[in-house]
Design a protein around this motif. Structure first.
Motif, PDB file in Angstrom:
ATOM      1  N   LEU A  38       0.803  -1.220   0.000  1.00 51.40           N
ATOM      2  CA  LEU A  38       0.000   0.000   0.000  1.00 51.40           C
ATOM      3  C   LEU A  38       0.838   1.273   0.000  1.00 51.40           C
ATOM      4  N   ILE A  39       2.158   1.137   0.100  1.00 51.90           N
ATOM      5  CA  ILE A  39       3.008   2.319   0.176  1.00 51.90           C
ATOM      6  C   ILE A  39       2.899   3.166  -1.090  1.00 51.90           C
ATOM      7  N   ASN A  40       2.703   2.529  -2.231  1.00 48.73           N
ATOM      8  CA  ASN A  40       2.589   3.288  -3.474  1.00 48.73           C
ATOM      9  C   ASN A  40       1.313   4.118  -3.500  1.00 48.73           C
ATOM     10  N   GLY A  75       8.778   2.171  -4.277  1.00 52.72           N
ATOM     11  CA  GLY A  75       8.197   3.334  -4.938  1.00 52.72           C
ATOM     12  C   GLY A  75       8.902   3.659  -6.240  1.00 52.72           C
ATOM     13  N   LEU A  76      10.223   3.539  -6.232  1.00 52.86           N
ATOM     14  CA  LEU A  76      10.978   3.798  -7.454  1.00 52.86           C
ATOM     15  C   LEU A  76      10.707   2.734  -8.513  1.00 52.86           C
ATOM     16  N   ASN A  77      10.307   1.555  -8.070  1.00 51.91           N
ATOM     17  CA  ASN A  77       9.962   0.477  -9.009  1.00 51.91           C
ATOM     18  C   ASN A  77       8.514   0.542  -9.467  1.00 51.91           C
ATOM     19  N   ASN A  78       7.744   1.451  -8.898  1.00 52.32           N
ATOM     20  CA  ASN A  78       6.341   1.600  -9.254  1.00 52.32           C
ATOM     21  C   ASN A  78       6.235   2.187 -10.668  1.00 52.32           C
ATOM     22  N   ALA A 114      16.425   0.230 -14.926  1.00 54.50           N
ATOM     23  CA  ALA A 114      15.145   0.944 -15.019  1.00 54.50           C
ATOM     24  C   ALA A 114      15.080   2.093 -14.011  1.00 54.50           C
ATOM     25  N   ILE A 115      15.586   1.863 -12.797  1.00 56.40           N
ATOM     26  CA  ILE A 115      15.592   2.916 -11.785  1.00 56.40           C
ATOM     27  C   ILE A 115      16.535   4.044 -12.189  1.00 56.40           C
ATOM     28  N   LYS A 116      17.699   3.691 -12.708  1.00 56.18           N
ATOM     29  CA  LYS A 116      18.633   4.721 -13.167  1.00 56.18           C
ATOM     30  C   LYS A 116      18.009   5.559 -14.278  1.00 56.18           C
TER      31      LYS A 116
END
Length: 212
Positions: A38-40, A75-78, A114-116
């Motif tokens: 649920l953080i996203n 979150g960064l992977n969302n 992907a994050i970069k």
């Protein structure tokens, strides 16, 4: 605040009040939000709500204001996080506001291509990135080579009573020197006394936050 004592930024923090001066600690509900996924949704809600609140009070913002959000590895992977950042900037368009994302690391954080690419794309749009709680936990000098960053946030463990802690003083000076060499802004967290503030200012820390 900056070196002149002007408010230059705010950090968005989630709190869960229960009434009668009691609140569920973020140390309890943030890990649960992470674990449940649920953080996203929480991050999305906060970014939209804060953007709208800034617009409603926009007449009182007459200088550039940095607004920072803590974002977890998940979150960064969302996949929609990129668009949430653009939505925040679209809502606040016309106001002197700069969005800053504070990356909070944990043991499972892996920097993927992907994050970069996400960070690179958002920085090209004007979003700033900071490494939170620098110098503790999983943060280290090696991370400065892994992230395209704009700032590091000096953890409060280095700041507390720094004016009378020789080891902390040496560490702060060393961190500031590294940051300056890499053209990174240093933001000190947890500043609570005028003496702490004076030492940090004298040693090149131009932005501070805390109860002071």
């Amino acid at each position: 605040v900056n070196i002149r004592g002007d408010v230059c930024g705010v950090e968005v923090l989630a709190r869960w009040p229960q009434g009668h001066n009691y609140a569920i600690s973020q140390r309890e509900f943030i890990p649960l939000a992470e674990k449940s996924g649920l953080i996203n949704e929480l991050t999305s809600y906060l970014m939209t709500a804060v953007a709208r609140n800034l617009v409603s009070g926009g007449a009182s913002i007459n200088k550039t204001l940095f607004v920072s959000f803590n974002v977890s590895p998940s979150g960064l992977n969302n996949p929609v996080f990129y668009w949430e950042c653009l939505n925040f900037m679209e809502i606040t368009q016309g106001l002197p506001i700069k969005l800053m994302i504070e990356i909070t690391e944990n043991q499972t954080f892996t920097i993927t291509p992907a994050i970069k690419e996400l960070i690179r794309s958002l920085r090209n749009k004007g979003v700033l990135f900071a490494l939170d709680d620098f110098g503790t936990g999983y943060s280290s000098l090696s991370q400065l080579a892994r992230f395209p960053l704009d700032a590091i946030k000096l953890d409060q463990t280095f700041v507390r009573d720094v004016h009378k802690q020789p080891i902390s003083q040496s560490l702060v000076r060393a961190i500031v020197a590294v940051a300056q060499a890499l053209n990174l802004q240093v933001i000190a967290e947890g500043v609570e006394s005028a003496k702490e503030d004076a030492f940090l200012t004298k040693n090149g820390v131009n932005e501070r936050q805390g109860f002071l």
